[in-house]
Scaffold this motif. Structure first.
Motif, PDB file in Angstrom:
ATOM      1  N   UNK A  91       0.861  -1.188   0.000  1.00  0.00           N
ATOM      2  CA  UNK A  91       0.000   0.000   0.000  1.00  0.00           C
ATOM      3  C   UNK A  91       0.893   1.233   0.000  1.00  0.00           C
ATOM      4  N   UNK A  92       0.319   2.356  -0.366  1.00  0.00           N
ATOM      5  CA  UNK A  92       1.086   3.600  -0.376  1.00  0.00           C
ATOM      6  C   UNK A  92       0.493   4.573  -1.377  1.00  0.00           C
ATOM      7  N   UNK A  93       0.940   5.807  -1.266  1.00  0.00           N
ATOM      8  CA  UNK A  93       0.394   6.879  -2.107  1.00  0.00           C
ATOM      9  C   UNK A  93       0.759   6.648  -3.575  1.00  0.00           C
ATOM     10  N   UNK A  94       0.007   7.288  -4.470  1.00  0.00           N
ATOM     11  CA  UNK A  94       0.362   7.258  -5.891  1.00  0.00           C
ATOM     12  C   UNK A  94       1.831   7.661  -6.016  1.00  0.00           C
ATOM     13  N   UNK A  95       2.592   6.941  -6.819  1.00  0.00           N
ATOM     14  CA  UNK A  95       3.995   7.296  -7.018  1.00  0.00           C
ATOM     15  C   UNK A  95       4.931   6.715  -5.967  1.00  0.00           C
ATOM     16  N   UNK A  96       4.405   5.884  -5.060  1.00  0.00           N
ATOM     17  CA  UNK A  96       5.278   5.295  -4.030  1.00  0.00           C
ATOM     18  C   UNK A  96       6.153   4.191  -4.617  1.00  0.00           C
ATOM     19  N   UNK A  97       5.797   3.715  -5.815  1.00  0.00           N
ATOM     20  CA  UNK A  97       6.599   2.657  -6.458  1.00  0.00           C
ATOM     21  C   UNK A  97       6.021   1.269  -6.241  1.00  0.00           C
ATOM     22  N   UNK A  98       4.716   1.199  -5.952  1.00  0.00           N
ATOM     23  CA  UNK A  98       4.104  -0.098  -5.629  1.00  0.00           C
ATOM     24  C   UNK A  98       4.273  -1.101  -6.777  1.00  0.00           C
ATOM     25  N   UNK A  99       4.081  -0.639  -8.010  1.00  0.00           N
ATOM     26  CA  UNK A  99       4.170  -1.555  -9.146  1.00  0.00           C
ATOM     27  C   UNK A  99       5.620  -1.960  -9.418  1.00  0.00           C
ATOM     28  N   UNK A 100       6.506  -0.992  -9.452  1.00  0.00           N
ATOM     29  CA  UNK A 100       7.922  -1.279  -9.743  1.00  0.00           C
ATOM     30  C   UNK A 100       8.521  -2.170  -8.661  1.00  0.00           C
ATOM     31  N   UNK A 101       8.307  -1.789  -7.408  1.00  0.00           N
ATOM     32  CA  UNK A 101       8.851  -2.566  -6.285  1.00  0.00           C
ATOM     33  C   UNK A 101       8.160  -3.931  -6.241  1.00  0.00           C
ATOM     34  N   UNK A 157      -1.161 -17.309  -3.167  1.00  0.00           N
ATOM     35  CA  UNK A 157      -0.236 -16.323  -2.609  1.00  0.00           C
ATOM     36  C   UNK A 157       0.459 -15.546  -3.720  1.00  0.00           C
ATOM     37  N   UNK A 158       0.608 -14.252  -3.497  1.00  0.00           N
ATOM     38  CA  UNK A 158       1.252 -13.396  -4.506  1.00  0.00           C
ATOM     39  C   UNK A 158       1.708 -12.122  -3.802  1.00  0.00           C
ATOM     40  N   UNK A 159       2.388 -11.270  -4.548  1.00  0.00           N
ATOM     41  CA  UNK A 159       2.602  -9.907  -4.074  1.00  0.00           C
ATOM     42  C   UNK A 159       1.488  -9.095  -4.711  1.00  0.00           C
ATOM     43  N   UNK A 160       0.649  -8.503  -3.870  1.00  0.00           N
ATOM     44  CA  UNK A 160      -0.531  -7.787  -4.362  1.00  0.00           C
ATOM     45  C   UNK A 160      -0.390  -6.299  -4.089  1.00  0.00           C
ATOM     46  N   UNK A 161      -0.389  -5.513  -5.156  1.00  0.00           N
ATOM     47  CA  UNK A 161      -0.278  -4.073  -4.985  1.00  0.00           C
ATOM     48  C   UNK A 161      -1.661  -3.432  -5.106  1.00  0.00           C
ATOM     49  N   UNK A 162      -1.983  -2.539  -4.166  1.00  0.00           N
ATOM     50  CA  UNK A 162      -3.306  -1.898  -4.154  1.00  0.00           C
ATOM     51  C   UNK A 162      -3.207  -0.448  -4.605  1.00  0.00           C
ATOM     52  N   UNK A 163      -4.259   0.079  -5.194  1.00  0.00           N
ATOM     53  CA  UNK A 163      -4.305   1.492  -5.563  1.00  0.00           C
ATOM     54  C   UNK A 163      -4.171   2.356  -4.311  1.00  0.00           C
ATOM     55  N   UNK A 164      -3.673   3.570  -4.496  1.00  0.00           N
ATOM     56  CA  UNK A 164      -3.343   4.444  -3.371  1.00  0.00           C
ATOM     57  C   UNK A 164      -4.482   4.769  -2.417  1.00  0.00           C
ATOM     58  N   UNK A 165      -5.731   4.623  -2.879  1.00  0.00           N
ATOM     59  CA  UNK A 165      -6.856   4.988  -2.008  1.00  0.00           C
ATOM     60  C   UNK A 165      -7.561   3.796  -1.413  1.00  0.00           C
ATOM     61  N   UNK A 166      -7.085   2.589  -1.718  1.00  0.00           N
ATOM     62  CA  UNK A 166      -7.822   1.378  -1.347  1.00  0.00           C
ATOM     63  C   UNK A 166      -8.023   1.238   0.160  1.00  0.00           C
ATOM     64  N   UNK A 167      -6.996   1.566   0.951  1.00  0.00           N
ATOM     65  CA  UNK A 167      -7.200   1.319   2.384  1.00  0.00           C
ATOM     66  C   UNK A 167      -7.907   2.472   3.078  1.00  0.00           C
ATOM     67  N   UNK A 168      -8.475   3.398   2.309  1.00  0.00           N
ATOM     68  CA  UNK A 168      -9.385   4.390   2.886  1.00  0.00           C
ATOM     69  C   UNK A 168     -10.736   3.751   3.215  1.00  0.00           C
ATOM     70  N   UNK A 169     -11.029   2.627   2.630  1.00  0.00           N
ATOM     71  CA  UNK A 169     -12.277   1.885   2.862  1.00  0.00           C
ATOM     72  C   UNK A 169     -12.139   0.955   4.050  1.00  0.00           C
ATOM     73  N   UNK A 170     -13.058   1.076   5.012  1.00  0.00           N
ATOM     74  CA  UNK A 170     -12.944   0.238   6.199  1.00  0.00           C
ATOM     75  C   UNK A 170     -13.034  -1.249   5.856  1.00  0.00           C
ATOM     76  N   UNK A 171     -13.966  -1.580   4.949  1.00  0.00           N
ATOM     77  CA  UNK A 171     -14.145  -2.987   4.560  1.00  0.00           C
ATOM     78  C   UNK A 171     -12.882  -3.561   3.952  1.00  0.00           C
ATOM     79  N   UNK A 172     -12.222  -2.768   3.130  1.00  0.00           N
ATOM     80  CA  UNK A 172     -10.990  -3.239   2.488  1.00  0.00           C
ATOM     81  C   UNK A 172      -9.907  -3.422   3.543  1.00  0.00           C
ATOM     82  N   UNK A 173      -9.816  -2.457   4.455  1.00  0.00           N
ATOM     83  CA  UNK A 173      -8.803  -2.566   5.528  1.00  0.00           C
ATOM     84  C   UNK A 173      -9.027  -3.820   6.357  1.00  0.00           C
TER      85      UNK A 173
END
Ligand code: S3P
Length: 171
Positions: free
Chosen positions: A5-15, A70-86
């Motif tokens: 998780x992380x803000x747009x531009x944190x490098x979630x996809x690259x990392x 099992x995988x490395x799953x990258x979420x969009x920057x706003x995903x954990x703003x949702x309580x259900x998702x968290x």
């Protein structure tokens, strides 16, 4: 399952791609899965059903992916703003990729495909989200001014430290 998780531009996809390669599992990007399933880009989803509609689709998609292999799953920057998702992330290892706002913005530029970049108070949104990422993540890793290799190495070490293994096959 390792969740990034992380803000747009944190490098979630690259990392995420390199981390998955190192750990020998697949890399999955929830936004890419959403676009593929919806057969329309994220910006079209925002335009057609608004942010709330997008978050519904996003939460549903993430819940499904969390049930998958099992995988490395990258979420969009706003995903954990949702309580259900968290809540759904609960049992998984969540890594917050931190990035300073200036660097985040210079990495993503003025990307028309990211509707939230047009938010009228980006510093406010960024500050609010930092709290969310901190509440949600088990590990935080600062990517500001750092190369991908270096960041991936740190994540692998930190995950090994909390789980006692970097073997994700059974997780
Ligand atoms: C969003 C970030 C985007 C994408 C959507 C909304 C956000 O993902 O999910 O445009 O709310 O910050 P990235 O963080 O991968 O850019």
């Amino acid at each position: 399952m390792i969740i990034l998780v992380g803000f747009m531009g944190a490098g979630k996809t690259t990392v995420g791609r390199l981390l998955a390669e190192r750990l020998g599992v697949a890399f999955v990007d929830s936004d890419a899965v959403i676009e593929q399933r919806e057969r329309r880009p994220i910006r079209a989803i925002f335009a057609e059903v608004g942010e709330r509609g997008f978050r519904d689709i996003e939460e549903r998609t993430i819940r499904e992916l969390l049930e998958g292999p099992p995988c490395v799953l990258s979420l969009g920057g706003g995903a954990c703003g949702r309580e259900g998702t968290r809540r759904a992330l609960g049992a998984h290892t969540v890594v917050h990729l931190h990035v300073g706002l200036d660097e985040a913005l210079s990495r993503v530029g003025r990307d028309a495909d990211r509707p939230l970049l047009r938010h009228d108070d980006l510093p406010g949104l960024y500050a609010e989200r930092l709290d969310r990422y901190r509440d949600t993540a088990d590990v935080a890793c600062d990517t500001t001014g750092r190369g991908v290799e270096d960041v991936v190495l740190e994540i692998v070490e930190r995950i090994a430290g909390i789980t006692g293994t970097t073997d994700l096959a059974g997780r």
